[in-house]
Motif scaffolding. Structure first.
Motif, short mmCIF file in Angstrom:
data_model
loop_
_atom_site.label_atom_id
_atom_site.label_comp_id
_atom_site.label_asym_id
_atom_site.label_seq_id
_atom_site.Cartn_x
_atom_site.Cartn_y
_atom_site.Cartn_z
N GLN A 127 0.91 -1.60 1.63
CA GLN A 127 1.51 -0.68 0.68
C GLN A 127 1.28 0.78 1.09
N LEU A 128 0.09 1.06 1.58
CA LEU A 128 -0.20 2.42 2.05
C LEU A 128 0.67 2.78 3.26
N TYR A 174 -5.35 -7.33 3.16
CA TYR A 174 -5.12 -7.03 1.75
C TYR A 174 -3.81 -6.28 1.57
N HIS A 175 -3.11 -6.55 0.48
CA HIS A 175 -1.82 -5.92 0.21
C HIS A 175 -1.88 -4.40 0.30
N ILE A 176 -2.99 -3.82 -0.09
CA ILE A 176 -3.11 -2.36 -0.17
C ILE A 176 -2.82 -1.69 1.18
N PHE A 177 -3.24 -2.32 2.28
CA PHE A 177 -3.01 -1.72 3.59
C PHE A 177 -1.52 -1.62 3.90
N ILE A 221 -3.16 -2.23 -9.07
CA ILE A 221 -4.12 -1.68 -8.11
C ILE A 221 -5.19 -2.72 -7.78
N GLU A 255 -4.95 -5.95 -7.98
CA GLU A 255 -4.35 -7.03 -7.20
C GLU A 255 -4.11 -6.59 -5.76
N ALA A 256 -3.67 -5.35 -5.57
CA ALA A 256 -3.41 -4.83 -4.22
C ALA A 256 -4.69 -4.78 -3.40
N ILE A 257 -5.78 -4.43 -4.03
CA ILE A 257 -7.05 -4.29 -3.31
C ILE A 257 -7.69 -5.65 -3.06
#
Length: 179
Positions: free
Chosen positions: A162-163, A157-160, A100, A102-104
């Motif tokens: 992944q979502l 960012y990776h999180i976007f 989490i 790292e994703a953010i």
């Protein structure tokens, strides 16, 4: 400012960071051996023990330069010479980034597919025998501009991503994500 070491990330594992190299630099005086992250770590360790004062090692560089790897090597050195490498595996505990986190905080850049976009401040605690007893890692300076703009060939960012890839899952339905 004290000692300055310029290191280059060779993008491959080299046999210059093995356990025997740690022992070769342990107890040596700065300048007696070739420049190395272990020489810098040894100097800081010796001054901490001799002067009983806090020491700092600043690792700086651009994306993909190997800053995190250099910090890992310094911590491995401290854990080994301090006799706590096998006991606590402090290096792994301090630098273990949760998926989490790292994703953010990580994004693809032109030089690194998984580049951390924030700084790290790692504080290592030692006991009176100079064994590592704990550590604390803080993150700072998250690159906020990436949220609204990315350079060509870079990503947010990776999180976007992944979502968006998970947008069809029932637990994400209320977020209003689309492809």
């Amino acid at each position: 400012s004290g000692i300055v070491l310029v290191a280059i990330n060779p993008y491959e594992q080299l046999p210059i960071y093995e356990q025997d190299v740690i022992y070769a630099y342990s107890g040596q005086n700065m300048g007696d051996m070739d420049p190395h992250i272990f020489a810098v770590a040894e100097e800081a360790y010796k001054q901490m023990a001799r002067d009983e004062k806090n020491q700092s090692i600043i690792v700086s560089g651009e994306s993909g330069a190997g800053k995190t790897v250099s910090a890992k090597y310094a911590m491995r050195f401290f854990a080994t010479v301090g006799g706590s490498a096998g006991e606590t595996n402090i290096e792994a505990k301090v630098l273990a980034s949760s998926p989490i986190m790292e994703a953010i905080g990580n994004a693809k850049t032109t030089r690194n597919d998984n580049s951390s976009r924030f700084g790290k401040y790692i504080q290592i605690g030692f006991d009176k025998r100079y064994h590592i007893i704990g550590a604390n890692m803080r993150t700072y300076l998250l690159e906020k501009s990436r949220v609204v703009f990315q350079a060509e060939d870079e990503r947010n960012y990776h999180i976007f991503y992944q979502l968006c890839a998970s947008s069809s899952l029932p637990e994400f339905k209320d977020l209003g994500l689309s492809k």
